[in-house]
Write a protein that holds these residues in place. Structure first.
Motif, mmCIF file in Angstrom:
data_model
loop_
_atom_site.group_PDB
_atom_site.id
_atom_site.type_symbol
_atom_site.label_atom_id
_atom_site.label_comp_id
_atom_site.label_asym_id
_atom_site.label_seq_id
_atom_site.Cartn_x
_atom_site.Cartn_y
_atom_site.Cartn_z
ATOM 1 N N ALA A 34 -10.131 -98.870 -19.825
ATOM 2 C CA ALA A 34 -10.182 -97.408 -19.711
ATOM 3 C C ALA A 34 -9.877 -96.748 -21.057
ATOM 4 O O ALA A 34 -10.149 -95.562 -21.247
ATOM 5 N N GLY A 35 -9.295 -97.529 -21.982
ATOM 6 C CA GLY A 35 -9.054 -96.981 -23.322
ATOM 7 C C GLY A 35 -7.587 -96.862 -23.692
ATOM 8 O O GLY A 35 -7.223 -96.068 -24.560
ATOM 9 N N THR A 47 -6.891 -97.807 -27.353
ATOM 10 C CA THR A 47 -7.531 -96.785 -28.188
ATOM 11 C C THR A 47 -6.684 -95.507 -28.177
ATOM 12 O O THR A 47 -6.441 -94.902 -29.221
ATOM 13 N N SER A 82 -6.444 -106.372 -24.190
ATOM 14 C CA SER A 82 -5.032 -106.607 -24.432
ATOM 15 C C SER A 82 -4.548 -107.670 -23.463
ATOM 16 O O SER A 82 -4.828 -107.591 -22.270
ATOM 17 N N HIS A 128 -5.682 -105.935 -17.460
ATOM 18 C CA HIS A 128 -6.198 -106.980 -16.579
ATOM 19 C C HIS A 128 -5.149 -107.465 -15.584
ATOM 20 O O HIS A 128 -4.008 -107.726 -15.952
ATOM 21 N N ASN A 161 -10.196 -90.016 -19.515
ATOM 22 C CA ASN A 161 -10.727 -90.422 -20.813
ATOM 23 C C ASN A 161 -12.252 -90.578 -20.784
ATOM 24 O O ASN A 161 -12.854 -90.587 -19.720
ATOM 25 N N ALA A 208 -11.266 -87.572 -25.053
ATOM 26 C CA ALA A 208 -11.972 -88.778 -25.478
ATOM 27 C C ALA A 208 -11.128 -89.419 -26.571
ATOM 28 O O ALA A 208 -11.116 -88.957 -27.707
ATOM 29 N N ALA A 209 -10.409 -90.474 -26.183
ATOM 30 C CA ALA A 209 -9.467 -91.096 -27.121
ATOM 31 C C ALA A 209 -10.176 -91.603 -28.359
ATOM 32 O O ALA A 209 -9.669 -91.488 -29.471
HETATM 33 N N1 LIG Z 1 -17.097 -93.504 -25.253
HETATM 34 C C1 LIG Z 1 -15.803 -93.737 -25.312
HETATM 35 N N2 LIG Z 1 -15.355 -94.995 -25.407
HETATM 36 C C2 LIG Z 1 -14.021 -95.193 -25.451
HETATM 37 C C3 LIG Z 1 -13.091 -94.126 -25.386
HETATM 38 N N3 LIG Z 1 -11.855 -94.641 -25.452
HETATM 39 C C4 LIG Z 1 -11.995 -95.980 -25.547
HETATM 40 N N4 LIG Z 1 -13.302 -96.327 -25.544
HETATM 41 C C5 LIG Z 1 -13.878 -97.678 -25.655
HETATM 42 O O1 LIG Z 1 -13.560 -98.410 -24.489
HETATM 43 C C6 LIG Z 1 -13.384 -99.809 -24.804
HETATM 44 C C7 LIG Z 1 -12.047 -100.291 -24.289
HETATM 45 O O2 LIG Z 1 -11.011 -99.657 -25.020
HETATM 46 P P1 LIG Z 1 -9.533 -100.254 -25.119
HETATM 47 O O3 LIG Z 1 -8.720 -99.207 -25.763
HETATM 48 O O4 LIG Z 1 -9.524 -101.617 -25.692
HETATM 49 O O5 LIG Z 1 -9.197 -100.345 -23.565
HETATM 50 P P2 LIG Z 1 -7.850 -100.856 -22.881
HETATM 51 O O6 LIG Z 1 -7.606 -99.944 -21.731
HETATM 52 O O7 LIG Z 1 -6.788 -100.993 -23.891
HETATM 53 O O8 LIG Z 1 -8.305 -102.280 -22.340
HETATM 54 P P3 LIG Z 1 -7.330 -103.491 -21.856
HETATM 55 O O9 LIG Z 1 -6.147 -103.479 -22.738
HETATM 56 O O10 LIG Z 1 -8.116 -104.739 -21.992
HETATM 57 O O11 LIG Z 1 -6.996 -103.203 -20.434
HETATM 58 C C8 LIG Z 1 -13.525 -99.905 -26.316
HETATM 59 O O12 LIG Z 1 -14.831 -100.317 -26.616
HETATM 60 C C9 LIG Z 1 -13.270 -98.488 -26.783
HETATM 61 O O13 LIG Z 1 -13.898 -98.196 -28.009
HETATM 62 C C10 LIG Z 1 -13.606 -92.790 -25.297
HETATM 63 O O14 LIG Z 1 -12.891 -91.794 -25.260
HETATM 64 N N5 LIG Z 1 -14.962 -92.671 -25.248
#
Ligand SMILES: Nc1nc2c(ncn2[C@@H]2O[C@H](COP(=O)(O)OP(=O)(O)OP(=O)(O)O)[C@@H](O)[C@H]2O)c(=O)[nH]1
Ligand SMILES: [Mg+2]
Length: 533
Positions: free
Chosen positions: A26-27, A30, A71, A94, A144, A258-259
């Protein structure tokens, strides 16, 4: 004495300790990085590149995390913002790593729950939300990926209200549908729109332009009009932010953004300072609580070795719960009653660390080479304190682990013991199997991948795993274990979990477990905490 109490209370009041949680992808990482960027704790996001070419984030430092873009373990970042100190914990989404995430939730005062605008509420987000509710952790919602086509804003709010029985109270509101984001309105200042200019790759803060309502109406036309109408609708619905119900778990402030492009991140960061609760009294095992101005106490919620390949040491992450932590003082470890000297203490920022001399309630301190400490330990000074134990989940996947090269059995044993202490997996042993072939027990199979990667990479002891045909673990006792291991008729096996010496009875499925119970009604067979509880 009073001065000390006042000092602890004043510092606690300016701490915000929170976790970022959600379904995978979900981001979270990021957003974590974007928050640090906005607090000027890092100068540019995405400076490091992961193996796959995806931009890496400060909280994702393990090789495996960079390579896969997920992660696998939680990470801590501490930084100052305005007049506050923020302790941010980025968690893995996960389900296989949910034990780690749950431990982090035992160490925070607030959670930021991410929702992917296109996907809405997902499975793992629901489970994590349940944990927050159960623990009384207030939740801030960040919707997000509004830069990509997705669902409608009001529809997402309905879903939150319906499924979480939580009143969503938007703090900012999008102008333009998802995928066509024109700007944001801070609900408290509806007469203006914030417009963002992204920087390439989201490396720097997005420039924020304040557009007065009249100009926004002229330039954005129907999109502005729609936002205005939606805001009126929300107001009529009484969806204004309410601090008391937020803290009591009845409502959640909602942000859109949008992070990856740093849109809406500053508004969220300010909200964390303004709305999230500072550390408060913490519940003690056996009743009562410890106020923040009591003498020092802290909770070890995570242990991790080899974070820094140059040092190859082991860090115990301690959340300070009360009082002032001063490096060098000797405190007590509740589990053993033994003294513990806090000689090497660091503040942590992802993989980086620096020496810390004092820390206050809410802070996360890394105690280096604290071999005696275990996940769930309480440390205290003055009157004894003991915090409730950490949850351990019922494992559902089991594998025998052996060294590929038996001449490396010393490294093998050391590595397995370390990963057990960290809680990367649970390690089970039995007399019949011997300690050259322990059984690894996991909530999800990806934990085995982490073991394989870390055994080879950090302990120079590559391993071979052989999956066992069991998928159910029950709690038993010595007599029950003995009965099961002797029984020829039931498919199953009893093993001892090293961590707490618990006897676990393993079965292929619940029919075998039931059949065992029918044949041996006297054998003790209890349930273990399931991962989704
Ligand atoms: N379009 C878009 N993509 C995003 C945004 N925020 C994150 N992403 C993308 O989503 C994907 C996952 O982002 P992560 O930040 O790794 O997600 P996470 O929630 O930390 O994932 P896990 O730690 O594996 O659970 C990456 O490819 C990011 O670039 C956003 O605001 N917009
Ligand atoms: Mg992540």
């Amino acid at each position: 004495m009073n001065a000390m109490r006042e000092w602890a209370a004043a510092e606690a009041a300016r701490r915000r300790t929170f976790a970022v949680i959600s379904h995978p992808d979900a981001g979270k990482s990021t957003l974590t990085e974007a928050l640090a960027l906005h607090a000027h704790a890092i100068t540019s996001a995405g400076a490091v590149h992961g193996k796959s070419g995806r931009r890496g984030v400060a909280s994702d430092w393990m090789e495996m995390e960079k390579a896969r873009g997920i992660s696998v373990t939680s990470a801590v970042l501490q930084f100052a913002y305005r007049d506050c100190v923020l302790n941010l914990l980025d968690t893995p989404g996960h389900a296989d790593f949910s034990e780690d995430t749950y431990r982090v939730l035992a160490a925070v005062d607030c959670a930021v729950m991410l929702i992917d605008a296109a996907k809405g509420l997902e499975e793992q987000t629901r489970k994590l939300f349940d944990v927050c509710r159960h623990r009384g952790i207030p939740v801030i919602t960040f919707i997000n990926k509004w830069d990509r086509p997705g669902r409608e804003a009001l529809e997402l709010l309905d879903e939150i209200e319906r499924e979480f029985r939580l009143k969503p109270t938007p703090v900012n509101w999008p102008v333009g549908t998802s995928g066509y984001l024109r700007g944001l309105v801070d609900v408290r200042e509806p007469e203006r729109m914030l417009r963002y200019t992204r920087t390439p790759g989201g490396a720097h803060e997005a420039a924020e332009e304040v557009v007065p309502a009249e100009r926004a109406a002229f330039e954005e036309g129907a999109d502005w009009q729609q936002a205005v109408e939606e805001l009126q609708l929300l107001e009529a619905d009484g969806a204004g932010f309410d601090q008391a119900s937020f803290l009591a778990g009845g409502s959640t402030p909602v942000f859109f953004g949008a992070a990856v492009s740093n849109i809406g991140v500053r508004l969220l960061l300010d909200a964390i300072v303004d709305l999230a609760p500072p550390p408060g009294p913490r519940r003690l095992e056996g009743g009562g609580s410890r106020p923040v101005d009591a003498p020092f106490s802290g909770l070890v919620f995570k242990v991790q070795a080899n974070m820094d390949p140059a040092h190859r040491d082991r860090i115990a992450f301690l959340r300070v719960c009360s009082g002032v932590f001063e490096r060098g003082v000797t405190v007590s470890r509740a589990a053993s009653g033994k003294p513990f000297a806090t000689k090497y203490a660091h503040s942590v920022f992802g993989q980086d660390r620096s020496m810390v001399d004092t820390a206050y309630p809410g802070d996360v301190v890394g105690l280096v080479n604290a071999a005696a400490l275990r996940v769930g330990d309480t440390l205290y000074d003055g009157p004894p304190a003991l915090f409730p134990p950490m949850p351990t989940f019922a494992p559902e996947h089991f594998a025998v682990v052996r060294p590929v090269d038996i001449s490396r059995s010393k490294q093998f044993r050391r590595g397995i013991a370390q990963l057990d202490e960290e809680g990367v997996v649970q390690v089970l042993v039995s007399d019949t199997r011997g300690d050259q072939a322990p059984v690894l027990a996991a909530v999800g199979p990806m934990q085995f991948d982490v073991v394989s990667a870390r055994m080879a990479g950090e302990f120079s002891a590559p391993v071979r795993l052989e999956m066992l045909p069991y998928h159910l673990a029950r709690a038993t006792d010595a007599a029950g274990a003995d009965t099961l291991n002797r029984s020829q008729l039931v498919k199953g096996e009893a093993l001892t979990r090293i961590r707490d010496k618990a006897q676990l009875a393993l079965f292929p499925d619940r029919w075998q477990a039931n059949s065992f119970q029918r044949q041996f009604p006297d054998a003790s067979l209890g349930t273990l905490l399931a991962a989704h509880e």
